[in-house]
Design a protein around this motif. Structure first.
Motif: not given
Length: 451
Positions: A274-287
């Motif tokens: 629901t965030l509209g943020a970048e994901t990696v295989r469905g998981r939220l991409a983080v630094a």
């Protein structure tokens, strides 16, 4: 001056560890800490098969958050939408009402849900092993199949009731089939009208190996042990269709069966989508410092976040394990504290300490710090690790006492009638259909401002 508001979403391994570390690292005057979670306990997921088999009581693996946290405000509900621009989370309380919770720093640890596929009948007839309620339900269901079979005069129905299928050859599926088969094997002695040879457990997985992370030797030992106990292990196979009384496999076998336990992996909480943020295989991409790109006030960790694994090759992310979630939660707290004090944030780095798989009794396979163990030594390591990971002395005492009672007094086969008259689906237990879209969140906030 008003204190900064730190909001933690999710009361799993990462969320609770973050709250604990914030309580220890921040004086009360420096921040207000809030944890949003639908449960008032921290569930220790690796021991769910023990609860399903009746070896442990539910309280043993669900220590109260009131014992773990001292000054964190606990909101009983789940976040169903986020407006990062307005720094607002929409919370659905356990009463069904919704409310807005504002934050200055947000830590997303919503965890994961059972990963399912578009298989006919799966959502209606499969049972999961992801929540405390699911474990209790599965136990009731399995024992009820024995009771129904023992009372039936229909040979075909009796045979179908005594067939059990577990899908997923990872740790959850392997431990689930190991513990529940021990339960039904022990129960057979108390059912004189049942033929123990008719009680059959099936473990299937589309992968070519069982628990490949353990390596060929230990994975092979675990599979050999299950097969010696009578489990039918089928690899390279999955489910094609499920009905109320049959399971069809992708190799065209049709099994009369009333029990399908689905443990075929996990997926990030639907909140991430629901965030509209970048994901990696469905998981939220983080630094690597756990911050979400473009949202400097938001950190994410645990199963729902694709945290870079700096101990491996470029592009690798940390696996969704309890070990990483606990340590990421602590690291998120350190970076929240650093951010509030205008200090630099640091990257998360942790080398996996190994894996443990408890197969019941004195049987286990473990790989602590790369050392391969099996049988009793592996079991000692496995249970020692679980005891250390439990967050309260009360939970450790209860768990140890339950293990000792089960080892000396044996199993019991009592049903508690949990949801006896109501079918229980993955969606019912894991609440995967309550989330808002970003547009819904914006409309809600706009309506609040104009109203």
């Amino acid at each position: 001056m008003e204190r900064p508001r730190v909001l933690i979403v999710g009361g799993g391994f990462a969320g609770v560890e973050c709250a604990r570390a914030l309580e220890h690292g921040l004086p009360a005057r420096e921040a207000e800490i809030t944890l949003v979670t639908p449960n008032n306990y921290q569930l220790y997921l690796p021991l769910l098969p023990h609860v399903a088999a009746g070896v442990l009581t539910p309280q043993s693996i669900a220590p109260s958050l009131r014992r773990i946290l001292r000054r964190t405000r606990i909101v009983p509900g789940g976040v169903i939408g986020i407006d990062a621009a307005s720094k607002v989370c929409v919370v659905r309380l356990i009463t069904g009402e919704t409310t807005d919770v504002h934050y200055d720093r947000l830590v997303l640890t919503p965890g994961s849900v059972t990963r399912s596929f578009d298989i006919p009948g799966l959502s209606e007839h499969a049972r999961g092993m992801k929540t405390l309620a699911e474990a209790a339900y599965v136990r009731d269901h399995v024992i009820s199949q024995l009771d129904i079979a023992a009372a039936s005069s229909d040979a075909a129905e009796r045979a179908a009731r005594l067939q059990f299928v577990v899908v997923g050859g990872g740790y959850a599926g392997t431990e689930t089939v190991a513990y529940l088969q021990r339960l039904t094997n022990a129960a057979a002695k108390r059912y004189p009208r049942l033929d123990p040879a008719q009680i059959k457990w099936h473990l299937i997985d589309i992968a070519p190996k069982l628990m490949p992370e353990l390596g060929d030797r230990l994975g092979g030992k675990a599979m050999a042990l299950l097969r010696r106990r009578g489990t039918d292990v089928s690899l390279g196979v999955s489910v094609a269709e499920v009905t109320a009384d049959t399971v069809r496999f992708t190799d065209d076998r049709l099994l009369p069966c009333h029990t399908l336990i689905w443990t075929a992996g996990v997926a990030a909480s639907p909140l991430i989508g629901t965030l509209g943020a970048e994901t990696v295989r469905g998981r939220l991409a983080v630094a690597s410092n756990l911050t979400v790109p473009g949202m400097p006030e938001v950190l994410a960790c645990g199963d729902a976040a694709a945290v870079p694994d700096l101990t491996k090759e470029a592009g690798a992310v940390c696996p969704p394990t309890a070990q990483h979630a606990q340590r990421q939660g602590k690291h998120a707290a350190r970076n929240i504290i650093a951010g509030l004090r205008n200090a630099p944030l640091t990257p998360y780095r942790h080398k996996d300490l190994g894996l443990v798989v408890d197969l019941g009794g004195t049987d286990a396979v473990s790989k602590p710090v790369g050392i391969e163990l099996s049988s009793l030594p592996a079991q000692i390591v496995a249970r020692g690790y679980h005891l250390m990971a439990l967050r309260t002395g009360t939970a450790r005492f209860r768990t140890t006492a339950n293990w000792c009672i089960n080892a000396t007094a044996g199993d019991d086969f009592v049903r508690i009638g949990f949801l006896a008259r109501q079918p229980a689906t993955l969606r019912d237990f894991e609440r995967t259909d309550v989330y808002l879209t970003p547009e819904d969140v914006h409309k809600r906030l706009a309506a609040r401002q104009t109203g």
